[in-house]
Design an enzyme around this catalytic site. Structure first.
Site, PDB file in Angstrom:
ATOM      1  N   GLY A   1      30.155  44.138  40.693  1.00  0.00           N
ATOM      2  CA  GLY A   1      31.559  44.187  41.074  1.00  0.00           C
ATOM      3  C   GLY A   1      31.727  44.192  42.569  1.00  0.00           C
ATOM      4  N   THR A   2      31.724  43.033  43.161  1.00  0.00           N
ATOM      5  CA  THR A   2      31.825  42.963  44.603  1.00  0.00           C
ATOM      6  C   THR A   2      32.129  41.528  45.001  1.00  0.00           C
ATOM      7  OG1 THR A   2      30.678  43.491  46.642  1.00  0.00           O
ATOM      8  CG2 THR A   2      29.408  42.407  44.986  1.00  0.00           C
ATOM      9  N   THR A   3      32.415  41.335  46.273  1.00  0.00           N
ATOM     10  CA  THR A   3      32.453  39.986  46.838  1.00  0.00           C
ATOM     11  C   THR A   3      31.697  40.022  48.142  1.00  0.00           C
ATOM     12  OG1 THR A   3      34.692  39.732  46.007  1.00  0.00           O
ATOM     13  CG2 THR A   3      33.935  38.114  47.591  1.00  0.00           C
TER      14      THR A   3
ATOM     15  N   LYS B   1      28.490  47.289  52.690  1.00  0.00           N
ATOM     16  CA  LYS B   1      27.668  46.394  51.888  1.00  0.00           C
ATOM     17  C   LYS B   1      26.811  45.488  52.752  1.00  0.00           C
ATOM     18  CE  LYS B   1      30.933  46.567  48.164  1.00  0.00           C
ATOM     19  NZ  LYS B   1      31.660  45.956  47.094  1.00  0.00           N
TER      20      LYS B   1
END
Lengths: 302, 276
Positions: free
Chosen positions: A91-93, A124
């Protein structure tokens, strides 16, 4: 293989130090978790002290697991490892791309745990050394650990050999360090963005993938980012245009993807090293975008 | 134990005027074990999109029908006109979508003949949603986006203000029961790629040419990255005068044009020497 030798990466019987107590058929006995997760690193005897040994837990398909004496502890299927509370979905970009002015790495800052936003301000993107930055996706804990391990290994190499390891070799090293964990529940997808005689972008995944490319986007928000990036990415972008493109791509992904959001981090890597842009809250961008569209509507109606 | 296969007509309530003469499929699949098992997991392998703007509704879709890894048909039609002012974009199982489109078209025509005016888009969406409801939980997979223009043919019961009645409408109806009204929808496996392009550029004040170009670009980007979307792009534009269809365009040309452009970039990139 030379690298294998340097790292003493041979098949060694796993030290069953923590299986010292006998009666373990009963799952009710609490497992000494501190020992199980204690990655004590031993220096190897024959080589020049390369500490790359882990007490690798006996994986079901590894030979040491098959060859262990049957009287010793046999971990029942799922009882001894920590149960996963929710399905991992990256769950990330995060994204990275190469252009004439170097490499841009961008990511959102939301850490999600199922439906909960566990932390709205996570980093991140982590610098490994002055010319290498790594963006992470997958399990946050695993990524943090592997970033630290990578930083240490790269620093040790530099101290021993007097020059920095190339980015391709770094990717290969990381990939071989992750290999024993293939098939386990570890989930790490890192994009190494750096500069060594030219901009480099390499994607390394705990599944074993290791790919060099010009543009990568990882995570649940990556399709949204890809749409924007594919459209406007050119080699000849200026620095300002590249930064604004990366920002726009992350913003569009956070707009549509529930698991990405909050802020955007941006790093720019050139021959001189990495530089970090101030973290920006995308909420402002959302309101600006909304206002812009509203204004265009009013202009047209006039 | 005995498998009971229920065969019978669909029970129709008397107060429902639309379904009195329907001949909906007579045997509802009560247990999925008795129906044909799915050969592969349905994933809506397509890219369709539609958005509203000042010049009406723009609808676009790719033309690839995929069957797991096979491109079953490279020239399928995913945008199906229902009547002169209503167009439906389909996603999901193409067989189901083709059937339900025909059923909807027939029901709307019957309504028009009985009541002397066309059913509004929101009414059509509600009708479709209610018709699909008995199949909820079965393997029916239909995700339709209805784009239409309401108003223009005012019946005796309508209000005098014509501007209020004449409007574009965009509805998303899904076989799991969703029915949503909105300004922008994109459905299918290629939809995330299209969404980011559309979010960037779509606003109310677009001109018709700008809208066409952004719809085309969004479908192209989705076909570029998504394996299950591809081949050509179909575009329909719905206005007060009805729908107009743009010629089907093969995206292969666009792909090669872009590749040429990137090739030029690569040569200029190799010429650049990295200092330091």
């Amino acid at each position: 293989m030379a690298l294998e030798d340097v790292c003493s990466f041979k098949e060694r019987p796993v030290q069953h130090k923590w299986f010292s107590f006998s009666s373990l058929g009963d799952a009710a006995i609490p497992f000494p978790k501190s020992d199980y997760y204690n990655l004590r690193l031993e220096t190897s005897e024959n080589n020049c002290g390369v500490p790359l040994h882990f007490f690798i837990p006996p994986l079901p398909h590894s030979s040491s697991f098959i060859n262990r004496p049957l009287s010793s502890f046999c971990p029942p299927k799922n009882s001894m490892t920590v149960q996963r509370p929710f399905r991992l979905a990256h769950g990330t970009t995060t994204l990275g791309f190469i252009f004439q002015g170097g490499v841009i790495a961008a990511a959102d800052t939301r850490a999600s745990a199922g439906g909960l936003v566990a932390c709205p301000a996570v980093h991140k993107i982590t610098p490994i050394h002055s010319h290498l930055v790594v963006t992470s996706s997958g399990s946050g804990a695993d990524c943090m650990l592997w970033e630290r391990i990578l930083i240490r290994e790269i620093r040790l190499y530099q101290l021993r050999h007097g020059h920095r390891l190339s980015i391709r070799a770094t990717a290969k090293l990381l990939s071989s360090m992750l290999h024993p964990f293939k098939g386990t529940e570890m989930c790490v997808a890192l994009t190494l963005c750096g500069w060594d005689n030219g901009p480099k972008l390499i994607y390394v995944c705990s599944d074993g993938a290791r790919l060099q490319g010009d543009v990568f986007s990882v995570g649940s928000g990556s399709p949204y980012a890809y749409g924007v990036l594919d459209r406007e990415l050119r080699w000849s972008l200026s620095k300002g245009e590249a930064i604004s493109l990366a920002r726009e791509a992350v913003f569009r992904a956070t707009h549509r993807d529930a698991y990405s959001g909050n802020n955007v981090d941006l790093f720019h890597i050139t021959a001189q090293g990495w530089s970090q842009r101030k973290r920006e809250d995308l909420k402002e961008e959302y309101y600006r975008d909304k206002e812009k569209k509203g204004k265009k509507k009013n202009d047209k109606l006039k | 134990f005995i498998h009971i296969l229920c065969v019978g007509f669909l029970a129709v309530s008397s107060e429902d005027p639309f379904l009195t003469s329907s001949s909906l499929p007579t045997c509802l699949p009560f247990a999925s074990s008795q129906s044909v098992p799915l050969p592969f997991p349905m994933a809506h392998g397509t890219t369709t999109l539609a958005f509203m703007f000042q010049g009406g509704v723009m609808a676009a879709a790719d033309t690839r029908s995929s069957c797991s890894g096979l491109v079953a048909c490279p020239a399928s039609q995913k945008i199906l006109p229902i009547h002169s002012h209503l167009v439906g974009l389909t996603s999901g199982t193409s067989a189901d979508c083709a059937l339900w489109k025909r059923i909807l078209a027939r029901e709307l025509r019957l309504y028009q003949l009985r009541h002397g005016r066309r059913l509004s888009t929101s009414g059509a969406a509600k009708l479709l949603s209610h018709m699909l409801h008995p199949f909820k939980g079965t393997e029916l997979c239909v995700a339709a986006t209805l784009c239409g223009w309401d108003g223009g043919e005012t019946g005796p019961g309508s209000r005098g203000e014509t501007t209020k009645n004449q409007m574009t409408e965009l509805f998303y109806v899904c076989s799991d029961g969703t029915r949503l009204r909105g300004m922008l929808f994109s459905v299918g496996s290629g939809s995330p790629y299209a969404y980011s392009i559309l979010d960037q550029g779509v606003h109310w004040g677009l001109s018709v040419d700008e809208a066409k170009s952004i719809a085309r670009e969004a479908v192209y980007r989705a076909t570029y990255r998504d394996a299950y979307s591809g081949n050509c792009v179909d575009m329909y534009h719905i206005t007060s005068k009805g729908w107009t269809r743009r010629n089907r365009e093969d995206l292969k040309e666009e792909y090669y044009r872009e590749k040429e452009r990137r090739k030029h970039e690569k040569t200029e990139r190799r010429d650049v020497t990295f200092s330091d």
